[in-house]
Scaffold this active site. Sequence first.
Site, mmCIF file in Angstrom:
data_model
loop_
_atom_site.group_PDB
_atom_site.id
_atom_site.type_symbol
_atom_site.label_atom_id
_atom_site.label_comp_id
_atom_site.label_asym_id
_atom_site.label_seq_id
_atom_site.Cartn_x
_atom_site.Cartn_y
_atom_site.Cartn_z
ATOM 1 N N LYS A 1 2.169 -3.520 7.247
ATOM 2 C CA LYS A 1 3.027 -3.432 5.255
ATOM 3 C C LYS A 1 4.126 -3.046 5.843
ATOM 4 C CE LYS A 1 0.055 -4.788 2.785
ATOM 5 N NZ LYS A 1 -0.891 -6.209 2.604
ATOM 6 N N TYR B 1 -2.016 -0.229 10.984
ATOM 7 C CA TYR B 1 -1.880 -1.455 9.978
ATOM 8 C C TYR B 1 -1.078 -0.784 8.564
ATOM 9 C CZ TYR B 1 -3.457 -1.717 4.849
ATOM 10 O OH TYR B 1 -2.726 -1.910 3.257
ATOM 11 N N THR C 1 0.819 -0.979 0.059
ATOM 12 C CA THR C 1 0.138 -0.218 -0.053
ATOM 13 C C THR C 1 0.969 0.902 0.255
ATOM 14 O OG1 THR C 1 -1.257 0.995 1.403
ATOM 15 C CG2 THR C 1 -0.154 -0.184 2.447
ATOM 16 N N ASP C 2 -0.223 2.738 -0.373
ATOM 17 C CA ASP C 2 0.678 3.460 -0.903
ATOM 18 C C ASP C 2 0.813 4.114 1.160
ATOM 19 O OD1 ASP C 2 -1.232 3.721 -0.031
ATOM 20 O OD2 ASP C 2 -1.588 5.937 -1.515
ATOM 21 N N GLU C 3 0.077 3.339 1.796
ATOM 22 C CA GLU C 3 0.484 3.935 3.301
ATOM 23 C C GLU C 3 1.578 4.059 4.256
ATOM 24 O OE1 GLU C 3 -3.226 3.264 5.125
ATOM 25 O OE2 GLU C 3 -4.441 3.472 3.367
HETATM 26 P P1 NAD Z 1 -8.995 -7.287 1.627
HETATM 27 O O1 NAD Z 1 -9.935 -7.052 3.838
HETATM 28 O O2 NAD Z 1 -10.515 -6.935 0.892
HETATM 29 O O3 NAD Z 1 -9.439 -8.888 1.923
HETATM 30 C C1 NAD Z 1 -8.363 -9.332 2.353
HETATM 31 C C2 NAD Z 1 -8.157 -11.394 2.484
HETATM 32 O O4 NAD Z 1 -7.274 -12.081 2.692
HETATM 33 C C3 NAD Z 1 -9.622 -11.750 2.748
HETATM 34 O O5 NAD Z 1 -9.942 -12.560 2.464
HETATM 35 C C4 NAD Z 1 -9.208 -12.299 4.016
HETATM 36 O O6 NAD Z 1 -9.716 -13.466 4.480
HETATM 37 C C5 NAD Z 1 -7.588 -13.012 3.755
HETATM 38 N N1 NAD Z 1 -6.507 -13.605 4.621
HETATM 39 C C6 NAD Z 1 -7.145 -12.365 6.172
HETATM 40 N N2 NAD Z 1 -6.075 -13.261 7.523
HETATM 41 C C7 NAD Z 1 -5.346 -14.374 6.196
HETATM 42 C C8 NAD Z 1 -4.946 -14.979 6.855
HETATM 43 N N3 NAD Z 1 -3.939 -15.083 7.759
HETATM 44 N N4 NAD Z 1 -4.167 -16.171 5.988
HETATM 45 C C9 NAD Z 1 -4.747 -15.920 5.085
HETATM 46 N N5 NAD Z 1 -5.914 -15.185 4.523
HETATM 47 C C10 NAD Z 1 -6.207 -13.888 5.037
HETATM 48 O O7 NAD Z 1 -8.038 -6.787 0.961
HETATM 49 P P2 NAD Z 1 -8.053 -5.809 0.137
HETATM 50 O O8 NAD Z 1 -8.651 -4.306 0.430
HETATM 51 O O9 NAD Z 1 -8.084 -6.554 -0.693
HETATM 52 O O10 NAD Z 1 -6.259 -5.733 -0.221
HETATM 53 C C11 NAD Z 1 -5.890 -6.372 -0.261
HETATM 54 C C12 NAD Z 1 -4.493 -6.631 -0.477
HETATM 55 O O11 NAD Z 1 -4.140 -5.382 -1.071
HETATM 56 C C13 NAD Z 1 -3.782 -6.222 1.079
HETATM 57 O O12 NAD Z 1 -1.819 -6.762 1.235
HETATM 58 C C14 NAD Z 1 -3.375 -5.201 1.228
HETATM 59 O O13 NAD Z 1 -2.749 -4.196 1.798
HETATM 60 C C15 NAD Z 1 -3.186 -4.365 -0.306
HETATM 61 N N6 NAD Z 1 -4.057 -3.322 -0.121
HETATM 62 C C16 NAD Z 1 -5.087 -2.958 -0.473
HETATM 63 C C17 NAD Z 1 -5.502 -1.370 -1.484
HETATM 64 C C18 NAD Z 1 -7.041 -1.001 -0.569
HETATM 65 O O14 NAD Z 1 -7.508 0.832 -0.740
HETATM 66 N N7 NAD Z 1 -8.102 -1.943 -0.675
HETATM 67 C C19 NAD Z 1 -4.807 -0.663 -1.214
HETATM 68 C C20 NAD Z 1 -3.143 -0.731 -1.971
HETATM 69 C C21 NAD Z 1 -2.719 -2.317 -1.487
HETATM 70 P P1 TYD Z 2 -10.579 4.079 4.292
HETATM 71 O O1 TYD Z 2 -12.543 3.823 3.258
HETATM 72 O O2 TYD Z 2 -10.844 3.125 5.590
HETATM 73 O O3 TYD Z 2 -9.863 3.492 3.615
HETATM 74 P P2 TYD Z 2 -7.648 3.871 4.579
HETATM 75 O O4 TYD Z 2 -8.201 4.381 5.625
HETATM 76 O O5 TYD Z 2 -6.792 3.059 3.890
HETATM 77 O O6 TYD Z 2 -7.176 5.239 3.539
HETATM 78 O O7 TYD Z 2 -10.775 5.451 4.235
HETATM 79 C C1 TYD Z 2 -10.828 6.061 3.501
HETATM 80 C C2 TYD Z 2 -10.790 7.801 4.087
HETATM 81 O O8 TYD Z 2 -12.169 8.295 4.713
HETATM 82 C C3 TYD Z 2 -10.024 7.979 5.398
HETATM 83 O O9 TYD Z 2 -9.922 9.127 5.138
HETATM 84 C C4 TYD Z 2 -10.972 7.614 6.397
HETATM 85 C C5 TYD Z 2 -12.215 8.470 6.024
HETATM 86 N N1 TYD Z 2 -13.739 7.947 6.224
HETATM 87 C C6 TYD Z 2 -14.760 8.262 7.099
HETATM 88 O O10 TYD Z 2 -14.433 10.029 6.510
HETATM 89 N N2 TYD Z 2 -15.468 7.852 7.036
HETATM 90 C C7 TYD Z 2 -16.022 6.328 7.526
HETATM 91 O O11 TYD Z 2 -16.521 5.644 7.788
HETATM 92 C C8 TYD Z 2 -14.342 5.264 7.315
HETATM 93 C C9 TYD Z 2 -14.329 3.487 6.689
HETATM 94 C C10 TYD Z 2 -13.594 6.223 6.260
#
Ligand code: NAD
Ligand code: TYD
Length: 348
Positions: free
Chosen positions: A160, A156, A130-132
């Site tokens: 990461k 989180y 993630t970019d975070e």
């Molecule tokens: P998500 O929470 O929707 O899915 C995570 C999946 O991992 C789930 O299916 C869960 O069951 C599985 N999981 C959790 N713990 C596990 C374990 N111990 N063993 C096996 N499986 C397990 O997450 P997402 O949003 O799809 O993100 C996927 C990846 O991409 C993550 O690594 C996250 O850090 C990264 N990422 C997400 C975003 C975003 O905006 N959602 C952006 C950049 C990077």
């Molecule tokens: P989120 O979707 O949780 O992603 P991330 O924290 O990884 O960026 O949140 C996106 C943005 O929205 C973040 O600045 C937090 C804000 N947010 C709210 O204002 N209300 C909400 O209920 C949630 C879940 C997030």
Amino acid sequence: MNILITGGAGFIGSHVVRRFVKEYPTYHIVNLDALTYAGNLENLKDIENQPNYTFVKGDIGDHDLIRSVFKEHDITHVVHLAAESHVDRSIQDPLIFLKTNILGTANLLQAARETWKDTFEGKRFYHISTDEVYGALELDKGIFTEDTPYDPRSPYSASKASSDHLVRAYYHTYGLPIVISNCSNNYGPNHFPEKLIPLILNNILHKRPLPVYGKGENVRDWLYVEDHARAIDVILHKGKIGETYNIGGHNEWKNIDIVRLLCDKMDAKLERPIGESRELITFVTDRAGHDLRYAIDATKIEDELGWVPQETFETGIDKTIDWYLSNQQWLEHVTSGAYQEYYERMYK
Ligand code: NAD
Ligand code: TYD
């Protein structure tokens, strides 16, 4: 290729699994997922019977299981997405983030190193991040490049960042063929309604308050999930070993502006008076340590690998809203918990 995709039942993982199963019939795709609250096999109903697809329920931290999956399926590539992914949950309960995101990644790295020890030729361990990890930017200044120093602020992002460091350590120390990408916020179908965009859509549907943290001034850089899945495909095939690629949509939005946009679009689609849903906006206590702004410089992947996003925010948000409106049963199953029975019903 025999590809182990971890976390394939989650939001991004399910789009990655679907893409690889459909685009590459000669590859074997093994989806390993623990099915935590975030894992939903209903996301993969349409491809679950494909001959090049296998689902394994299991934890990335399970030493014996991971080694047996590597051996049984002769895994040549890992695309590692499994993680605890929600910042708010990491503030409530940080330890599971350290266990899954750091120790789970370490277990996968070690299994790859041991199983591939005869030769790393033709192998690849791809870590999705993630970019975070780069921390937070000021409102109108700066952008994250691959050289931006790590400065994670939430449990989180710290977990990461740790996993990214471990993956690089295995490259430098053991020569494990790794590649990493750091992506901005994703949105699209199958997004669990705890994250901003699906939570707001679900609450608008049910005319419930729309919680906006602080003043809603925080900025995120949004990318349509299928553009991310395509970037992952490109990096797995063409990315250079040992390199990191930033992925983003050049698409920065203040949270409050997104919430207002979703309100107006939903009012129009649901034929409600325009402005009705905005009445539901409720400013609530800010998230602890809330990162002000994220923004990605994606020049490297664009110039070196030729990837650019295909969706604009306008087209991506419309697709997303239409998906949630036509898949309300998916939302109902997620909110009622019924989705968690799918594995028992279909796989046992
Ligand atoms: P998500 O929470 O929707 O899915 C995570 C999946 O991992 C789930 O299916 C869960 O069951 C599985 N999981 C959790 N713990 C596990 C374990 N111990 N063993 C096996 N499986 C397990 O997450 P997402 O949003 O799809 O993100 C996927 C990846 O991409 C993550 O690594 C996250 O850090 C990264 N990422 C997400 C975003 C975003 O905006 N959602 C952006 C950049 C990077
Ligand atoms: P989120 O979707 O949780 O992603 P991330 O924290 O990884 O960026 O949140 C996106 C943005 O929205 C973040 O600045 C937090 C804000 N947010 C709210 O204002 N209300 C909400 O209920 C949630 C879940 C997030």
